[in-house]
Design an enzyme around this catalytic site. Structure first.
Site, short mmCIF file in Angstrom:
data_model
loop_
_atom_site.label_atom_id
_atom_site.label_comp_id
_atom_site.label_asym_id
_atom_site.label_seq_id
_atom_site.Cartn_x
_atom_site.Cartn_y
_atom_site.Cartn_z
N LYS A 22 -68.02 22.30 10.80
CA LYS A 22 -68.99 22.74 11.81
C LYS A 22 -70.41 22.52 11.32
CE LYS A 22 -67.62 26.26 14.15
NZ LYS A 22 -67.18 27.66 14.29
N ARG A 92 -71.18 32.25 12.05
CA ARG A 92 -69.84 31.70 12.27
C ARG A 92 -69.29 31.10 10.99
NH1 ARG A 92 -69.36 29.76 18.02
NH2 ARG A 92 -71.35 30.22 18.93
N GLY A 101 -60.02 29.17 16.10
CA GLY A 101 -59.70 30.56 16.39
C GLY A 101 -59.20 31.36 15.20
N MET A 103 -60.86 32.04 12.31
CA MET A 103 -61.85 32.80 11.56
C MET A 103 -62.77 33.53 12.54
SD MET A 103 -61.32 31.55 8.34
CE MET A 103 -62.81 31.23 7.49
N ARG A 336 -66.84 18.59 17.45
CA ARG A 336 -65.87 18.25 16.42
C ARG A 336 -64.87 17.29 17.05
NH1 ARG A 336 -63.51 24.33 16.43
NH2 ARG A 336 -62.82 24.32 18.56
N HIS A 452 -57.02 30.03 23.59
CA HIS A 452 -56.34 30.00 22.29
C HIS A 452 -54.94 29.42 22.41
CE1 HIS A 452 -53.77 31.84 19.15
NE2 HIS A 452 -54.78 31.45 18.38
N ARG A 558 -22.72 6.37 8.65
CA ARG A 558 -21.84 7.29 7.92
C ARG A 558 -20.48 7.29 8.60
NH1 ARG A 558 -26.99 10.51 7.89
NH2 ARG A 558 -27.37 11.27 5.77
N ARG A 614 -21.38 2.63 5.21
CA ARG A 614 -20.98 3.32 4.00
C ARG A 614 -19.51 3.74 4.11
NH1 ARG A 614 -23.84 8.84 2.59
NH2 ARG A 614 -22.47 9.67 4.21
N GLU A 749 -27.71 7.68 -5.79
CA GLU A 749 -27.93 9.09 -5.42
C GLU A 749 -27.50 10.04 -6.53
OE1 GLU A 749 -25.80 9.85 -1.76
OE2 GLU A 749 -24.14 8.54 -2.33
N SER A 768 -29.30 1.36 -1.96
CA SER A 768 -29.90 2.21 -0.95
C SER A 768 -30.02 3.59 -1.58
CB SER A 768 -29.02 2.25 0.29
OG SER A 768 -29.60 3.13 1.23
N GLY A 770 -30.06 7.20 -1.78
CA GLY A 770 -29.64 8.36 -0.97
C GLY A 770 -30.40 9.55 -1.49
N THR A 771 -31.62 9.71 -0.98
CA THR A 771 -32.49 10.72 -1.58
C THR A 771 -32.08 12.16 -1.23
OG1 THR A 771 -34.00 10.19 0.20
CG2 THR A 771 -34.52 9.30 -1.97
N ASN A 772 -31.17 12.32 -0.28
CA ASN A 772 -30.66 13.69 -0.04
C ASN A 772 -29.87 14.14 -1.27
OD1 ASN A 772 -31.66 13.42 2.53
ND2 ASN A 772 -29.69 12.85 3.42
N ASP A 773 -28.86 13.34 -1.62
CA ASP A 773 -28.07 13.71 -2.79
C ASP A 773 -28.87 13.55 -4.08
OD1 ASP A 773 -25.39 14.69 -2.36
OD2 ASP A 773 -25.07 12.84 -1.22
N CYS A 836 -32.28 5.75 2.45
CA CYS A 836 -31.61 6.20 3.68
C CYS A 836 -31.47 7.72 3.73
CB CYS A 836 -30.26 5.54 3.84
SG CYS A 836 -29.12 5.95 2.52
N TYR A 856 -37.08 -1.54 2.67
CA TYR A 856 -36.99 -0.86 3.96
C TYR A 856 -36.81 0.65 3.81
CZ TYR A 856 -31.90 -0.63 3.27
OH TYR A 856 -30.66 -0.36 2.77
C1 PEP Z 1 -28.16 10.82 0.85
O1 PEP Z 1 -27.52 11.43 0.02
O2 PEP Z 1 -29.38 10.68 0.82
C2 PEP Z 1 -27.47 10.22 2.01
C3 PEP Z 1 -28.14 9.49 2.87
O3 PEP Z 1 -26.17 10.54 2.18
P1 PEP Z 1 -25.67 11.92 2.81
O4 PEP Z 1 -26.82 12.62 3.36
O5 PEP Z 1 -24.67 11.50 3.85
O6 PEP Z 1 -25.03 12.55 1.65
MG MG Z 2 -25.38 11.16 -0.08
#
Ligand code: PEP
Ligand code: MG
Length: 887
Positions: A22, A92, A101, A103, A336, A452, A558, A614, A749, A768, A770-773, A836, A856
């Site tokens: 501001k 202000r 809104g 502050m 703003r 608001h 999957r 997979r 993974e 690939s 597998g960033t979840n596991d 993935c 990718y």
């Molecule tokens: C993972 O592990 O990132 C993955 C894509 O496989 P899932 O989530 O099916 O275990």
């Molecule tokens: Mg997995």
């Protein structure tokens, strides 16, 4: 010597960090010659110094504030506290990032028993002077002295009733003086002190209150939601007052330079005649649309429209402008960058390129990928029958269904229990923020498009209807009435934030489509991005959607999801509990054509783009009934029908369930370990894939299957499974006489896979991640346990900056990804790499993937447009040498 205070003409628009958004904008507008009331800004550094001095205003800050005040007094030719010619100021807050809104603001500071009399003479309007004074007492008491506004409002209401008035403008000067007397008594009762009469004391108390408001609950919640760092602090803007409540030639309003809901390039906003700033945003009176100002004050409107144009050209951004007209003279109080819906953000970015204001790259950077979710959500089917209860202002588009609740705490509680709720309130305030977060949509009976509720809902991408005056909301009785119709707490309604319609019950919704502007912006993004975007899809319908949204292939199919289908599950169970090889093969033979059919559909939908399939990943017990339920059923049968066939069948099943029971299923017999122990399952799946490929090749459709082995931890696992897949491919090729172009790769993974990626890459055509596991195994958290038990607390107490299952942990998990790619490419330079896990659809993780050199990202179909945009932004940022920031 540190400079803690800047007069407006000493700063400029680039000084946001020091002066707050501001303050920097006020300085910039002053610099370019717009009609801004004079004032000065106390810096964010001063706020930090205040906290470092244990919440005391440091002497230097005080000294510089008093000096700036003298300069302001000279300029205005008025003095703070001068009974004959008093200077009044507003105080202000203003943080680096806009927190609408969140502050507190104080207006009319400098009023006391003497200056009010002076004001009455000067303006020749005693009524106005006393009205201003009572507003000041009320606001100052609320914000600084922390006395609930309720007491003041109650007294005002009593006075109105007593005098037989229905609205405030009916109160006379004498009435206001009476009210002020009462107000002062309230102050005395609550603080045991008189209302402060010394304007300098008022000023420093107000400055302290603004500094303190940086750490009030709602500001903290807002910062957490928007990832705004706590250490930034807030600036304080002190500005000479102008008055929109000096009669019918005065007024105040808020306007956007373009429509913040649709992006349409027309002035959009509202104003109130004879009112003060807060009346518009507070949503207490429903204001007039800005277009009618043209008729009411043509000259002012013209000047305002020109100023809007000038500001937009100057900032190269849609602006949200607050203005006041004092006796026919226009003042700009604030500008703003305007908050907007996703739809508007896209339209504005594309239009500004067409108008020559922006280049394409800047336009791409202007749209927040997260916001696109709004457009990729379902909306009401036009063909559905609508029982419209009432219509309000369409304040934030999209549709939402849920049970009506009338209280923010209740909304939060039910929302957290997973219920869908619509929060209905006469109006919302920043104290309702937790309830808004937990609701599907917001409905108010008062307030306009800039109230608001509207501003916050648009920012969050939630459906919102405001100012629906036909709705008589009774918060205490937990119901609202529309005419004779009563809707009670818990009743289900649907709100359409795009039309403003409130509908009874749940209404059919339909899938979203991409608007022409959206497609154009994404086409520009595709030209910029250097990283492919694929989708995670397990069936032909999702694959089609992904293709429509621009996915360049499937990064993860999957296959277990195909097994969960109700018609297939019994066959899958037969396969699992089979007592011998023949029985198992019989079940697999039955599954084969079903899987093949799925693959044919998916290949066809992807029209020649690569499809990564997979092989089976989850532990087999996931396909069997729950152990405890089964045990109960068996026990019941043992008592009621001990000789039955049913009992024998269930006992057999229970035996298998017990055999498959694991202490840590996440780390047990799953992934490629299944293929190692039961190669016939993977063989059947590979056969289904290759048969499908041949079938489509015969139809003239190109296919690029990529077969992926999950959860590999040691190269020998991959070696063996790859061999198995290649043997099946050979058999199919020999028996059909067709050549199939396929590749075999693995998921990375497990940390060991990343650390030995050089060995693994010798057996893999692609990786690939597998960033979840990989997140589970790197942190040693099981996601289901962590998210249910401690992760939320970790994030709240800042042990972790984010949920690592949503936002990739670049320092830890990311290091394994980097290592995996680097090592893998040493032994296999043509190795293809992708991600993935869920992170493939998250903007900061996509930025990381681009910087790390992945080929990718793959995400759910509905996130594909978001990922295309985020991937382009990553490239453009890199070209500009900029780093990813969240705010
Ligand atoms: C993972 O592990 O990132 C993955 C894509 O496989 P899932 O989530 O099916 O275990
Ligand atoms: Mg997995």
């Amino acid at each position: 010597m540190e400079k803690y205070v800047y007069l407006f003409h000493e700063g400029n628009g680039d000084m946001k960090e020091l002066l707050g958004g501001k303050g920097a904008n006020l300085a910039e507008m002053t610099r370019i010659g717009l009609p801004v009331p004079n004032g000065f800004t106390i810096t964010t550094q001063a706020c930090n110094a205040y906290y470092e001095s244990n919440k005391n205003i440091p002497t230097l800050v005080e000294k510089q504030t008093l000096e700036a005040l003298s300069r302001l007094e000279e300029k205005m030719n008025k003095k703070l506290g001068d009974p004959k010619n008093p200077l009044l100021v507003s105080v202000r807050s203003g943080s680096v990032f806009s927190m609408p809104g969140m502050m507190d603001t104080i207006l009319n500071l400098g009023m006391n028993d003497e200056t009010v009399a002076g004001m009455a003479i000067l303006t020749n309007n005693a009524r106005f002077a006393y009205d201003s004074y009572r507003r000041f007492i009320q606001m100052f008491s609320d914000v600084v002295l922390e006395i609930d506004s309720y007491y003041f409002e109650q007294l005002l209401e009593e006075t109105r009733e007593q005098k037989g008035y229905s609205s405030d403008p009916e109160l006379t000067s004498e009435d206001w003086q009476e009210v002020i007397k009462g107000y002062k008594e309230i102050v005395k009762k609550h603080t045991r002190k008189d209302f402060p009469q010394d304007p300098k004391e008022q000023l420093f108390l107000a400055i302290k209150a603004v500094f303190n408001s940086w750490n009030n609950q709602r500001a903290i919640v807002y910062r957490r939601l928007n990832k705004i760092p706590d250490h930034l602090g807030t600036a304080v803007n002190i500005q000479s007052m102008v008055f929109g409540n000096m009669g019918n030639d005065s007024g105040t309003g808020v306007a956007f330079t373009r429509n913040p809901s649709t992006g349409e390039p027309i002035l959009y906003g509202e104003y109130l005649i004879n009112a003060q700033g807060e009346d518009v945003v507070a949503g207490i009176r429903t204001p007039q649309p800005i277009a009618t100002l043209k008729d009411e004050m043509p000259g002012v409107y013209q000047q305002f429209a020109e100023t809007c144009h000038c500001l937009e050209q100057h900032y190269e951004e849609m602006q949200d402008i607050e203005f006041t007209v004092e006796r026919g003279k226009l003042f700009i109080l604030q500008t703003r960058n305007g908050k907007r819906t996703a739809q508007a953000a896209i339209r504005i970015a594309v239009d500004m390129v067409k108008e020559g204001i922006l280049d394409r790259k800047t336009a791409i950077l202007r749209v927040d990928p997260d916001q696109l979710n709004q457009l990729l959500h379902r909306r009401i089917d036009d063909r559905a029958e609508r029982k419209v209860l009432a219509k309000g202002l369409p304040a934030s588009p999209g549709a939402a269904t849920g049970m009506v609740v009338f209280d923010a705490d209740e909304a939060e509680q039910l929302g957290n229990e997973g219920k869908r709720v619509i929060l209905a309130r006469p109006e919302t305030t920043p104290d309702d923020i937790h309830g808004i977060v937990a609701s599907q949509g917001i409905l108010t009976s008062r307030g306009g498009m800039t109230s608001h509720a509207a501003v916050v809902a648009r920012g969050m991408g939630k459906a919102c209807i405001c100012g629906c005056e036909a709705l008589k909301i009774d918060v205490r009785a937990k119901q609202f009435k529309v005419g004779e119709m009563v809707v009670n707490y818990g009743d289900v309604i649907t709100i359409d934030g795009s039309s403003g319609e409130i509908l009874l019950g749940e209404i059919t919704m339909i899938d979203p489509e991409l608007s022409p502007e959206f497609q154009l912006l994404l086409a520009w993004a595709d030209q910029e991005r250097k990283i492919e975007v694929r989708a995670n899809a397990d069936n032909p319908v999702d694959a089609k959607k992904a293709f429509e949204f621009g996915a360049g292939g499937i990064g993860l199919c999957r296959t277990e999801h195909m097994f969960m289908d109700l018609t297939r599950l019994p066959i899958v169970q037969k396969m699992i509990i089979a007592e011998n090889h023949d029985e198992r093969m019989e079940a697999l033979e039955q599954l084969l054509p079903m899987q093949q059919g799925d693959f044919e559909g998916i290949f066809e939908a992807m029209q020649g783009n690569p499809v990564t399939i997979r092989l089976l990943d989850p532990p087999l017990h996931e396909f069997l009934p729950d152990k405890e339920n089964l045990l109960v059923e068996v026990t019941k049968l043992q008592i009621l029908d001990p000789q039955s066939e049913e009992l024998k069948k269930k006992e057999k099943l229970l035996k298998k369930v017990r055999q498959l029971d694991e202490f840590n299923p996440m780390l047990g017999l799953r992934g490629c370990r299944l293929g190692m122990v039961h190669p016939e399952i993977y063989e059947m799946q590979a056969k289904a894939i290759f048969n499908a490929a041949v079938r489509l090749a015969e139809k003239g459709i190109e296919v690029k299957p990529e077969i992926m082995i999950p959860l590999v931890g040691h190269v020998n696992e991959l070696k063996q499974m790859r061999q198995l897949v290649m043997e099946v491919a050979n058999q199919v090729q020999i028996s059909t006489g067709k050549t199939i172009h396929y590749t075999v790769g693995t998921m990375i993974e497990i940390p060991r896979a990343a650390l030995t990626a050089d060995q693994i890459a010798e057996e893999a055509d692609f990786f690939s991640f597998g960033t979840n596991d990989l997140t589970q195994t790197t942190f040693g958290y099981s996601r289901d346990d962590a998210e249910g038990k401690f992760l939320q607390a970790y994030i709240e107490t800042k042990v972790l900056p984010d949920n690592p299952f949503a936002v990739l942990d670049q320092e830890g998990v990311g290091k394994l990804v980097e290592t995996g790619i680097k090592l893998g490419r040493i032994t296999n330079p043509s190795l293809k790499t992708g991600i993935c896990g869920e992170h493939g659809g998250e903007k900061s993780s996509i930025d990381f993937c681009y910087r790390t050199g992945l080929d990718y990202v793959s995400c759910s179909p509905y996130r594909v447009p978001l990922a295309r945009l985020a991937a382009a932004q990553a490239t453009i940022r890199h070209e500009k040498n900029e780093v990813f920031t969240t705010a």
